[in-house]
Motif scaffolding. Structure first.
Motif, PDB file in Angstrom:
ATOM      1  N   MET A  48      -9.174   6.991   3.706  1.00 16.40           N
ATOM      2  CA  MET A  48      -9.778   7.858   2.770  1.00 16.40           C
ATOM      3  C   MET A  48      -9.157   9.419   2.450  1.00 16.40           C
ATOM      4  SD  MET A  48     -12.793   5.366   0.231  1.00 16.40           S
ATOM      5  CE  MET A  48     -12.368   6.646  -1.163  1.00 16.40           C
ATOM      6  N   GLU A  49     -10.140   9.373   4.231  1.00 20.25           N
ATOM      7  CA  GLU A  49     -10.445  10.812   5.176  1.00 20.25           C
ATOM      8  C   GLU A  49      -8.636  11.311   5.658  1.00 20.25           C
ATOM      9  OE1 GLU A  49     -13.048  10.518   8.080  1.00 20.25           O
ATOM     10  OE2 GLU A  49     -15.256  10.189   6.564  1.00 20.25           O
ATOM     11  N   GLN A  50      -8.181  10.492   5.332  1.00 23.45           N
ATOM     12  CA  GLN A  50      -7.079  10.989   6.255  1.00 23.45           C
ATOM     13  C   GLN A  50      -5.682  11.024   4.830  1.00 23.45           C
ATOM     14  OE1 GLN A  50      -5.244   8.913   9.625  1.00 23.45           O
ATOM     15  NE2 GLN A  50      -3.169   9.332   9.390  1.00 23.45           N
ATOM     16  N   TRP A  51      -5.655  10.356   4.658  1.00 25.65           N
ATOM     17  CA  TRP A  51      -4.424  10.272   3.360  1.00 25.65           C
ATOM     18  C   TRP A  51      -5.719  10.681   1.641  1.00 25.65           C
ATOM     19  CZ3 TRP A  51      -2.882   4.818   4.421  1.00 25.65           C
ATOM     20  CH2 TRP A  51      -1.930   5.218   5.621  1.00 25.65           C
ATOM     21  N   GLN A  52      -6.652  10.959   1.870  1.00 20.52           N
ATOM     22  CA  GLN A  52      -7.406  11.857   0.656  1.00 20.52           C
ATOM     23  C   GLN A  52      -7.171  10.915  -0.628  1.00 20.52           C
ATOM     24  OE1 GLN A  52      -5.341  15.636   0.654  1.00 20.52           O
ATOM     25  NE2 GLN A  52      -6.784  16.804   2.209  1.00 20.52           N
ATOM     26  N   LEU A  53      -7.660   9.834  -0.569  1.00 27.42           N
ATOM     27  CA  LEU A  53      -7.248   8.536  -0.820  1.00 27.42           C
ATOM     28  C   LEU A  53      -9.175   8.792  -2.132  1.00 27.42           C
ATOM     29  CD1 LEU A  53      -6.431   5.620   0.280  1.00 27.42           C
ATOM     30  CD2 LEU A  53      -5.078   7.052  -0.661  1.00 27.42           C
ATOM     31  N   THR A  54      -8.057   8.748  -3.443  1.00 30.64           N
ATOM     32  CA  THR A  54      -9.765   8.540  -4.584  1.00 30.64           C
ATOM     33  C   THR A  54      -9.857   6.977  -4.554  1.00 30.64           C
ATOM     34  OG1 THR A  54      -7.885   7.713  -6.547  1.00 30.64           O
ATOM     35  CG2 THR A  54      -8.970   9.897  -6.060  1.00 30.64           C
ATOM     36  N   ALA A  55     -11.111   6.912  -4.996  1.00 28.79           N
ATOM     37  CA  ALA A  55     -11.657   4.956  -5.102  1.00 28.79           C
ATOM     38  C   ALA A  55     -11.062   4.251  -5.786  1.00 28.79           C
ATOM     39  CB  ALA A  55     -13.029   5.156  -5.542  1.00 28.79           C
ATOM     40  N   PRO A  56     -10.456   4.768  -6.933  1.00 27.15           N
ATOM     41  CA  PRO A  56      -9.456   3.774  -7.733  1.00 27.15           C
ATOM     42  C   PRO A  56      -8.342   3.533  -6.558  1.00 27.15           C
ATOM     43  CG  PRO A  56     -10.547   5.443  -8.731  1.00 27.15           C
ATOM     44  CD  PRO A  56     -10.783   5.702  -7.738  1.00 27.15           C
ATOM     45  N   GLN A  57      -7.578   4.864  -5.632  1.00 25.07           N
ATOM     46  CA  GLN A  57      -6.375   4.928  -4.852  1.00 25.07           C
ATOM     47  C   GLN A  57      -6.795   3.596  -4.235  1.00 25.07           C
ATOM     48  OE1 GLN A  57      -5.847   8.865  -4.431  1.00 25.07           O
ATOM     49  NE2 GLN A  57      -4.100   8.653  -5.813  1.00 25.07           N
ATOM     50  N   ALA A  58      -7.915   4.088  -3.492  1.00 22.24           N
ATOM     51  CA  ALA A  58      -7.958   3.316  -2.821  1.00 22.24           C
ATOM     52  C   ALA A  58      -8.375   1.668  -2.399  1.00 22.24           C
ATOM     53  CB  ALA A  58      -9.393   3.096  -1.775  1.00 22.24           C
ATOM     54  N   GLY A  59      -8.676   1.218  -3.903  1.00 21.03           N
ATOM     55  CA  GLY A  59      -8.456   0.001  -4.681  1.00 21.03           C
ATOM     56  C   GLY A  59      -7.900  -0.663  -5.119  1.00 21.03           C
ATOM     57  N   SER A  60      -6.708  -0.272  -5.345  1.00 21.18           N
ATOM     58  CA  SER A  60      -5.406  -0.359  -5.524  1.00 21.18           C
ATOM     59  C   SER A  60      -4.698  -1.248  -4.168  1.00 21.18           C
ATOM     60  CB  SER A  60      -4.722   0.567  -6.522  1.00 21.18           C
ATOM     61  OG  SER A  60      -5.231   1.044  -8.187  1.00 21.18           O
ATOM     62  N   LEU A  61      -4.944   0.641  -3.499  1.00 20.86           N
ATOM     63  CA  LEU A  61      -3.959  -0.224  -2.579  1.00 20.86           C
ATOM     64  C   LEU A  61      -4.539  -1.701  -1.367  1.00 20.86           C
ATOM     65  CD1 LEU A  61      -2.356   1.554  -0.141  1.00 20.86           C
ATOM     66  CD2 LEU A  61      -4.076   2.399   1.221  1.00 20.86           C
ATOM     67  N   ALA A  62      -6.130  -1.412  -1.656  1.00 23.52           N
ATOM     68  CA  ALA A  62      -6.095  -3.287  -1.330  1.00 23.52           C
ATOM     69  C   ALA A  62      -5.698  -4.588  -1.601  1.00 23.52           C
ATOM     70  CB  ALA A  62      -7.892  -3.137  -1.279  1.00 23.52           C
ATOM     71  N   SER A  63      -5.091  -4.000  -2.833  1.00 29.98           N
ATOM     72  CA  SER A  63      -4.455  -4.992  -3.529  1.00 29.98           C
ATOM     73  C   SER A  63      -3.377  -5.641  -3.042  1.00 29.98           C
ATOM     74  CB  SER A  63      -4.621  -4.764  -5.307  1.00 29.98           C
ATOM     75  OG  SER A  63      -6.086  -5.065  -5.254  1.00 29.98           O
ATOM     76  N   TRP A  64      -2.580  -4.138  -2.484  1.00 26.88           N
ATOM     77  CA  TRP A  64      -1.179  -4.613  -2.099  1.00 26.88           C
ATOM     78  C   TRP A  64      -1.424  -6.362  -1.016  1.00 26.88           C
ATOM     79  CZ3 TRP A  64       3.891  -2.355  -1.991  1.00 26.88           C
ATOM     80  CH2 TRP A  64       3.485  -1.581  -3.023  1.00 26.88           C
ATOM     81  N   ALA A  65      -1.989  -6.491  -0.223  1.00 26.88           N
ATOM     82  CA  ALA A  65      -2.511  -7.801   0.771  1.00 26.88           C
ATOM     83  C   ALA A  65      -2.387  -8.446  -0.832  1.00 26.88           C
ATOM     84  CB  ALA A  65      -3.378  -7.237   1.397  1.00 26.88           C
ATOM     85  N   LEU A  66      -3.756  -8.457  -1.341  1.00 28.19           N
ATOM     86  CA  LEU A  66      -4.654  -9.498  -2.028  1.00 28.19           C
ATOM     87  C   LEU A  66      -2.919 -10.311  -3.331  1.00 28.19           C
ATOM     88  CD1 LEU A  66      -7.733  -8.119  -2.658  1.00 28.19           C
ATOM     89  CD2 LEU A  66      -7.259  -9.526  -1.186  1.00 28.19           C
ATOM     90  N   PHE A  67      -2.346  -9.228  -3.287  1.00 28.78           N
ATOM     91  CA  PHE A  67      -1.493 -10.307  -4.142  1.00 28.78           C
ATOM     92  C   PHE A  67      -0.205 -10.638  -2.848  1.00 28.78           C
ATOM     93  CE2 PHE A  67      -1.456  -6.691  -8.261  1.00 28.78           C
ATOM     94  CZ  PHE A  67      -1.304  -7.117  -8.662  1.00 28.78           C
ATOM     95  N   GLY A  68      -0.397 -10.485  -1.987  1.00 26.78           N
ATOM     96  CA  GLY A  68       0.806 -10.934  -1.273  1.00 26.78           C
ATOM     97  C   GLY A  68       0.174 -12.553  -1.288  1.00 26.78           C
ATOM     98  N   MET A  69      -1.939 -12.313  -0.894  1.00 27.33           N
ATOM     99  CA  MET A  69      -2.142 -13.993  -0.523  1.00 27.33           C
ATOM    100  C   MET A  69      -1.799 -14.276  -1.662  1.00 27.33           C
ATOM    101  SD  MET A  69      -5.599 -12.416   0.886  1.00 27.33           S
ATOM    102  CE  MET A  69      -5.544 -11.369   2.700  1.00 27.33           C
ATOM    103  N   MET A  70      -2.115 -14.309  -2.789  1.00 27.67           N
ATOM    104  CA  MET A  70      -1.840 -15.036  -3.921  1.00 27.67           C
ATOM    105  C   MET A  70      -0.836 -15.464  -4.033  1.00 27.67           C
ATOM    106  SD  MET A  70      -1.762 -14.419  -8.457  1.00 27.67           S
ATOM    107  CE  MET A  70      -0.234 -13.056  -7.546  1.00 27.67           C
ATOM    108  N   SER A  71       0.437 -15.150  -4.198  1.00 23.07           N
ATOM    109  CA  SER A  71       1.989 -15.495  -4.333  1.00 23.07           C
ATOM    110  C   SER A  71       1.556 -16.534  -2.658  1.00 23.07           C
ATOM    111  CB  SER A  71       2.791 -14.298  -4.160  1.00 23.07           C
ATOM    112  OG  SER A  71       2.662 -13.183  -4.821  1.00 23.07           O
ATOM    113  N   GLY A  72       1.724 -15.820  -1.454  1.00 24.78           N
ATOM    114  CA  GLY A  72       1.582 -16.939  -0.355  1.00 24.78           C
ATOM    115  C   GLY A  72       1.017 -18.160  -0.642  1.00 24.78           C
ATOM    116  N   ALA A  73      -0.675 -18.432  -1.380  1.00 25.27           N
ATOM    117  CA  ALA A  73      -0.962 -19.973  -1.253  1.00 25.27           C
ATOM    118  C   ALA A  73       0.010 -19.534  -2.262  1.00 25.27           C
ATOM    119  CB  ALA A  73      -1.880 -19.577  -2.189  1.00 25.27           C
TER     120      ALA A  73
END
Length: 441
Positions: A48-73
């Protein structure tokens, strides 16, 4: 039924070296899996400091891996029923370790998200197959304990991520956390040496000699010279099987439990350090809270497995959910530091620890031929909650609500899960009565 039933040999076997190797190998795989899952929460403040992410942007970025986990399962769970647990485990482990390693070289949020999606595919596929394999080799009298012990590696992985973060982040930056994934990738052949293919799957595939050799190691005193059969292997591995034979209510209630549980796990795993930083704690202290959360998850899983073998999984799962929800709701209060650590520890037992017990519940609910499918789909539905969790945390932080309301929102799914587990218990008992009646007839 003619022949020697593989499941009976496994159920009656004494705990031995092969059981120990399987539990250790799967636990090591899940340590790396857990590390990969919790790494985002560790590096999030730095990102968040390096890329100057807002809290919603950081939450959306976390969801990339979680979409992958759902698809992988959803992809690799059923695939494990078709090509074998060990092959699927090897493929998934290689995929997420390699993608995590490459994430250490990215310079943009988009590329970071793409590689996190690839890592999520592997993470999501590994869990159902590792749980199914351990469950299929565990003696009945200690099945919940062994599955919980194995799956506690997932919580250990979160502890390793938090512990390394306290040391690596100030010295080498967030990239070092991802480059460390090269170590388990190199050690993969050694880990796989202790991991046999499912004996039930081998019998279903017509590989009698391989299955017999494994069973001789598993139960040296058992008489297994005749043809091997598996009484659970008749049904095809299809999603429709999850809703047959009085399974519909149990399947849907387990999906709801997974959704709520993983929402809490990933909301806390992704946002606990940042929430504590906003409350005035240093980065080191905030990461130590994440360490306590995962230590509670590990302890809760092991203790829960022991309790489940004595009192039954549904009762223990309901008690864990209720206790976890209570402690999460109390985190927003201005508590003394020892009390705060205790609340976080118990919250870890009631979230990550309960997730592990849910996997054991699903593995117990389904027969061999659809076990990975059932675990994969339950995990996939849970990943929807995992996606919602970090996004919900980001929205709550952006709304600048009082700390107490943030944690109260995270606790609500735990209350819902208590009710869903009660419904699952009714369905489970109905299915067992039906099976008993069918055998008597």
């Amino acid at each position: 039924m003619q022949g020697i039933d593989v499941s009976r040999v496994v159920d009656e076997a004494r705990f031995g070296n092969l059981h120990l190797k399987i539990v250790i190998a799967c636990a090591l795989l899940l340590i790396v899996d857990g590390y990969d899952v919790f790494i985002y929460g560790v590096v999030l403040p730095k990102l968040m400091e390096q890329w100057q992410l807002t809290a919603p942007q950081a939450g959306s970025l976390a969801s990339w891996a979680l979409f992958g986990m759902m698809s992988g399962a959803l992809l690799f769970g059923p695939l494990g029923d078709r090509i074998g647990r060990k092959k699927c485990i090897t493929l998934c482990f290689t995929l997420f370790s390699l993608a995590t390693f490459l994430n250490g070289f990215v310079t943009t949020p988009t590329m970071f998200g793409v590689l996190r999606f690839a890592a999520g595919l592997g993470c999501g596929g590994l869990m159902p197959n590792a749980v199914a394999l351990t469950n299929e080799y565990a003696p009945r009298r200690m099945r919940s304990t062994l599955v919980a012990l194995m799956f506690s590696g997932y919580a250990v992985g979160g502890m390793v991520a938090a512990g390394l973060g306290i040391w690596l982040l100030p010295l080498f930056g967030w990239q070092a956390m991802f480059l460390a994934a090269a170590v388990p990738l190199v050690l993969l052949p050694l880990i796989l040496r202790g991991l046999p293919e499912s004996a039930g799957f081998l019998v279903r595939s017509g590989e009698q000699d391989k299955a017999r050799a494994i069973l001789r190691r598993l139960a040296p005193g058992a008489a297994i010279d005749g043809p091997l059969v598996h009484q659970e292997a008749a049904a095809p591995a299809s999603v429709g099987e999850l809703f047959r034979n009085d399974r519909t209510l149990g399947t849907l209630s387990m999906w709801l439990c997974f959704f709520c549980c993983l929402l809490m796990v990933y909301a806390l795993g992704s946002w606990l350090p940042q929430l504590m930083r906003n409350a005035g704690y240093s980065l080191g202290s905030s990461l130590s809270f994440l360490l306590a959360l995962n230590f509670g998850g590990m302890f809760g899983a092991i203790a829960g497995g022991r309790l489940a073998d004595r009192f039954g999984l549904p009762r223990v799962v309901m008690a864990y959910f209720a206790l976890g929800a209570l402690c999460i709701s109390l985190l927003g209060l201005n508590s003394a530091m020892p009390v705060l650590y205790l609340l976080i520890f118990i919250a870890g037992a009631g979230t990550t620890g309960t997730q592990i017990l849910l996997y054991a519940s699903v593995a117990e609910f389904y027969s061999l031929s659809v076990r990975s499918t059932g675990l994969g789909w339950a995990s996939g539905m849970g990943r929807v909650g995992a996606i919602v969790g970090p996004m919900l945390g980001g929205l709550l932080l952006a709304a600048q609500l009082p700390m107490a309301l943030n944690f109260l929102a995270f606790a609500v799914p735990g209350v819902i899960s208590v009710l869903a587990t009660a419904v699952y218990t009714v369905s489970r008992n109905r299915q067992r009565h039906r099976e008993t009646y069918a055998l008597a007839a």
